[in-house]
Design an enzyme around this catalytic site. Structure first.
Site, PDB file in Angstrom:
ATOM      1  N   ASN A  39       1.027  -1.269  -0.122  1.00  6.77           N
ATOM      2  CA  ASN A  39       0.019  -0.165   0.187  1.00  6.77           C
ATOM      3  C   ASN A  39       0.984   1.218   0.148  1.00  6.77           C
ATOM      4  O   ASN A  39       1.897   1.370   0.522  1.00  6.77           O
ATOM      5  CB  ASN A  39      -0.995  -0.020   1.134  1.00  6.77           C
ATOM      6  CG  ASN A  39      -0.478  -0.177   2.347  1.00  6.77           C
ATOM      7  OD1 ASN A  39       0.678  -1.070   2.690  1.00  6.77           O
ATOM      8  ND2 ASN A  39      -1.039   0.336   3.500  1.00  6.77           N
ATOM      9  N   GLU A  41       0.106   5.148   0.713  1.00  8.72           N
ATOM     10  CA  GLU A  41      -0.569   6.161   0.983  1.00  8.72           C
ATOM     11  C   GLU A  41      -0.069   7.534   0.840  1.00  8.72           C
ATOM     12  O   GLU A  41       0.882   7.732   0.297  1.00  8.72           O
ATOM     13  CB  GLU A  41      -0.687   6.130   2.746  1.00  8.72           C
ATOM     14  CG  GLU A  41      -1.467   4.741   2.995  1.00  8.72           C
ATOM     15  CD  GLU A  41      -1.639   4.594   4.418  1.00  8.72           C
ATOM     16  OE1 GLU A  41      -1.265   5.432   5.329  1.00  8.72           O
ATOM     17  OE2 GLU A  41      -2.576   3.628   5.008  1.00  8.72           O
ATOM     18  N   CYS A  50      -4.047   0.489  -2.528  1.00  7.84           N
ATOM     19  CA  CYS A  50      -3.889  -0.733  -1.843  1.00  7.84           C
ATOM     20  C   CYS A  50      -2.694  -1.586  -2.395  1.00  7.84           C
ATOM     21  O   CYS A  50      -2.288  -1.601  -3.556  1.00  7.84           O
ATOM     22  CB  CYS A  50      -5.176  -1.239  -1.793  1.00  7.84           C
ATOM     23  SG  CYS A  50      -6.702  -0.928  -0.950  1.00  7.84           S
ATOM     24  N   GLU A  52      -2.635  -4.858  -3.187  1.00 11.43           N
ATOM     25  CA  GLU A  52      -3.159  -5.541  -4.271  1.00 11.43           C
ATOM     26  C   GLU A  52      -3.230  -4.845  -5.532  1.00 11.43           C
ATOM     27  O   GLU A  52      -2.887  -5.554  -6.503  1.00 11.43           O
ATOM     28  CB  GLU A  52      -4.811  -6.131  -4.075  1.00 11.43           C
ATOM     29  CG  GLU A  52      -4.879  -7.066  -2.562  1.00 11.43           C
ATOM     30  CD  GLU A  52      -5.098  -6.248  -1.479  1.00 11.43           C
ATOM     31  OE1 GLU A  52      -4.756  -5.012  -1.170  1.00 11.43           O
ATOM     32  OE2 GLU A  52      -5.842  -6.682  -0.571  1.00 11.43           O
ATOM     33  N   CYS A  83     -10.093  -5.245   0.616  1.00 20.43           N
ATOM     34  CA  CYS A  83     -11.141  -4.568   0.622  1.00 20.43           C
ATOM     35  C   CYS A  83     -12.114  -4.763  -0.829  1.00 20.43           C
ATOM     36  O   CYS A  83     -11.719  -5.422  -1.683  1.00 20.43           O
ATOM     37  CB  CYS A  83     -10.795  -3.044   0.562  1.00 20.43           C
ATOM     38  SG  CYS A  83     -10.052  -2.414  -1.031  1.00 20.43           S
ATOM     39  N   CYS A  86     -10.523  -3.906  -4.147  1.00 21.67           N
ATOM     40  CA  CYS A  86      -9.630  -4.958  -4.725  1.00 21.67           C
ATOM     41  C   CYS A  86     -10.170  -6.221  -4.854  1.00 21.67           C
ATOM     42  O   CYS A  86      -9.685  -6.923  -5.814  1.00 21.67           O
ATOM     43  CB  CYS A  86      -8.613  -5.105  -3.412  1.00 21.67           C
ATOM     44  SG  CYS A  86      -7.372  -3.584  -3.199  1.00 21.67           S
TER      45      CYS A  86
HETATM   46  N1  THU Z   1      -5.219  -1.617   2.577  1.00 26.62           N
HETATM   47  C1  THU Z   1      -4.757  -2.638   1.550  1.00 26.62           C
HETATM   48  O1  THU Z   1      -3.572  -2.112   1.072  1.00 26.62           O
HETATM   49  N2  THU Z   1      -4.994  -3.609   1.100  1.00 26.62           N
HETATM   50  C2  THU Z   1      -6.376  -4.298   1.692  1.00 26.62           C
HETATM   51  O2  THU Z   1      -6.822  -5.270   1.149  1.00 26.62           O
HETATM   52  C3  THU Z   1      -6.955  -3.625   2.792  1.00 26.62           C
HETATM   53  C4  THU Z   1      -6.555  -1.978   2.879  1.00 26.62           C
HETATM   54  C5  THU Z   1      -4.459  -0.689   2.980  1.00 26.62           C
HETATM   55  C6  THU Z   1      -5.042   0.673   2.348  1.00 26.62           C
HETATM   56  C7  THU Z   1      -4.589   1.557   3.417  1.00 26.62           C
HETATM   57  O3  THU Z   1      -3.379   2.265   3.129  1.00 26.62           O
HETATM   58  C8  THU Z   1      -4.625   0.833   4.764  1.00 26.62           C
HETATM   59  O4  THU Z   1      -4.534  -0.454   4.258  1.00 26.62           O
HETATM   60  C9  THU Z   1      -5.641   1.054   5.677  1.00 26.62           C
HETATM   61  O5  THU Z   1      -6.777   0.777   5.023  1.00 26.62           O
END
Ligand code: THU
Length: 130
Positions: A39, A41, A50, A52, A83, A86
């Site tokens: 991920n 941000e 994310c 994925e 999520c 994804c």
């Molecule tokens: N996140 C992912 O990278 N993948 C997921 O399937 C769930 C959430 C990340 C997004 C964000 O940077 C952090 O987790 C918190 O939501």
């Protein structure tokens, strides 16, 4: 599991200063090649991506379009579920029976499939009448 080890390693590179929740994802394509994502941000929160999504983008950029297996890992109390967005992104490139291993850094794992993660998925067949 080798693919999970790859996801664990790339998770270290996650840029997650806002949630402090680092996620790593590894995809093996039908070509046998492995693609990694973490991920990323952003201070403008909705711009974050994310793990994925990063792995899928790397796969498509390299010319692969078919996913054979997925592994996702985070420091989560229970195996981290992708999520909703994804799940749809994975379904674009993976058959329903493609295995997805969800994991915690503590060692718990749960193996599921793309179809189990996204029942009733919207697909190209739904646009047949359009
Ligand atoms: N996140 C992912 O990278 N993948 C997921 O399937 C769930 C959430 C990340 C997004 C964000 O940077 C952090 O987790 C918190 O939501």
């Amino acid at each position: 599991m080798a693919l999970l080890d790859d996801a664990r390693a790339v998770r270290e590179n996650a840029h997650a200063p806002y949630s402090n929740f680092k996620v790593g994802a590894a995809i093996r394509a039908t070509s046998g090649k492995i693609y990694l994502g973490c991920n990323v941000e952003n201070v403008a929160f909705p711009e974050g991506t994310c793990a994925e999504a990063g792995a899928i983008a790397a796969m498509v950029a390299a010319g692969d379009l078919e996913i054979e297996e997925v592994a996702v890992i985070a420091d989560s109390p229970t195996p981290v579920p992708p999520c909703g967005g994804c799940r749809q992104k994975l379904a674009e490139f993976a058959a329903g029976d493609v295995p997805v291993t969800l994991a915690t850094t503590g060692g718990a794992t749960l193996v599921t499939t793309v179809a189990e993660l996204l029942p009733g998925a919207f697909g190209s067949s739904h646009m047949a009448g359009g």
